[in-house]
Design an enzyme around this catalytic site. Structure first.
Site, mmCIF file in Angstrom:
data_model
loop_
_atom_site.group_PDB
_atom_site.id
_atom_site.type_symbol
_atom_site.label_atom_id
_atom_site.label_comp_id
_atom_site.label_asym_id
_atom_site.label_seq_id
_atom_site.Cartn_x
_atom_site.Cartn_y
_atom_site.Cartn_z
ATOM 1 N N ARG A 5 -35.302 -22.990 85.681
ATOM 2 C CA ARG A 5 -34.049 -24.104 86.083
ATOM 3 C C ARG A 5 -34.924 -24.034 87.826
ATOM 4 O O ARG A 5 -34.649 -22.894 88.463
ATOM 5 C CB ARG A 5 -32.902 -24.073 85.507
ATOM 6 C CG ARG A 5 -32.271 -24.631 86.498
ATOM 7 C CD ARG A 5 -30.320 -24.523 86.640
ATOM 8 N NE ARG A 5 -30.216 -24.397 85.767
ATOM 9 C CZ ARG A 5 -28.748 -22.709 85.396
ATOM 10 N NH1 ARG A 5 -28.424 -22.471 85.847
ATOM 11 N NH2 ARG A 5 -28.440 -23.636 83.825
ATOM 12 N N ASP B 190 -28.753 -16.875 85.576
ATOM 13 C CA ASP B 190 -28.366 -17.977 87.105
ATOM 14 C C ASP B 190 -28.895 -16.721 87.489
ATOM 15 O O ASP B 190 -29.007 -15.940 87.774
ATOM 16 C CB ASP B 190 -26.729 -18.015 86.822
ATOM 17 C CG ASP B 190 -27.040 -19.162 86.055
ATOM 18 O OD1 ASP B 190 -27.747 -20.492 85.858
ATOM 19 O OD2 ASP B 190 -24.918 -19.526 86.121
#
Length: 298
Positions: A174, A123
């Site tokens: 992402r 992330d």
């Protein structure tokens, strides 16, 4: 004005009220909650990514504990044959304490995941950790680990350069807008500017044939993505759409019915309160979502 007022009074809001907002967007306190939610979503042809709540860890013992939690997630994924992968926040694993220490913890998780045939997503957190996170990804790849991807935030002005630096790795990305409050010198603040940059970055990723998780609930961006996919005649295996748990569920089901691969972000853990309040403080716009959730409005 109302958003800012809610943020200022946030410490006074009972934890039970905040939980009204949080419970819709978080699987629960335990790993078993995330497993159950993932099983339910898998039954609807929807994949997930499981995330252990917790970030900005400042103690080594806590980082090692968080590493253990991530390893338990990997075990659960394998044992339950889930259509999911693991997302990790680098600072929860010690990247903010010491880069080498953090890398070793992350590397251990990614290596174990590789043994089990599981993908891991790093992330992206706020700007002080952007470069270190990308450096961590490159080191993992240089160490021969391929089962790992990154996140790029469209509101960051540096993101185009970052994506171009990842082309040689054919990095799975992402792409999201970004949620942290950043200085306008390094980040776009205007919503239209962010959308414009998101579209530009998505085209850059697709044109370089990199696998992308198109993470957005913004209908304008969803429509742009659908058109971009159609123009390039991409098969469903070449991309995926991503949404957060509890957000735009009806739209999510429509997109799945159209034949798009869909992945839902499924966070769990006892740090739900910290997670929720941090998000509201980092982005006051989220405060209105709290009010809507409490009132039961979309």
């Amino acid at each position: 004005m109302l958003n800012k007022l809610i943020i200022k009074t946030l410490p006074l809001i009972p934890k039970s009220i905040v939980h009204v907002f949080a419970k819709k967007y978080i699987a629960g306190d335990e790993l078993s909650d995330a497993v159950n939610i993932t099983k339910q979503l898998n039954e609807t042809r929807t994949m997930t990514t499981i995330d252990v709540l917790g970030e900005f860890v400042t103690e080594r013992d806590r980082a090692i504990h968080e590493k253990g939690n991530s390893l338990l997630v990997l075990k659960a994924i394998k044992e339950n044959k889930l259509q999911t992968y693991l997302s990790v926040k680098p600072t929860s694993l010690g990247l903010g304490i010491d880069t080498d220490f953090g890398y070793q913890n992350i590397s251990e998780i990614v290596r174990k995941a590789a043994e089990l045939g599981i993908f891991v997503r790093l992330d992206m957190e706020n700007s002080p950790f952007t470069s270190n996170t990308l450096d961590c990804y490159r080191k993992l790849r240089s160490d021969g680990l391929k089962n790992v991807g990154v996140v790029i935030q469209a509101y960051m002005r540096r993101s185009e350069v970052d994506i171009r630096s990842l082309i040689e790795y054919n990095a799975p990305i992402r792409l999201c807008k970004g949620i942290y409050r950043e200085d306008e010198k390094i980040a776009f603040r205007d919503p239209d500017e962010i959308r414009k940059n998101y579209k530009k970055l998505l085209d850059l990723i697709l044109d370089n044939k990199m696998y992308v998780g198109i993470a957005t609930h913004d209908e304008e961006l969803i429509q742009y993505a659908r058109q971009s996919i159609k123009e390039r005649k991409l098969s469903p295996e070449q991309y995926e759409l991503q949404m957060l748990l509890g957000v735009r569920e009806e739209r999510r089901r429509e997109l799945v019915a159209e034949g798009h691969r869909m992945r839902v972000y499924v966070p769990f853990g006892k740090d739900w309160y910290g997670y929720s309040t941090r998000r509201m403080k980092e982005n006051p716009d989220i405060a209105m979502h709290v009010v809507k959730a409490i009132l039961g409005k979309k």
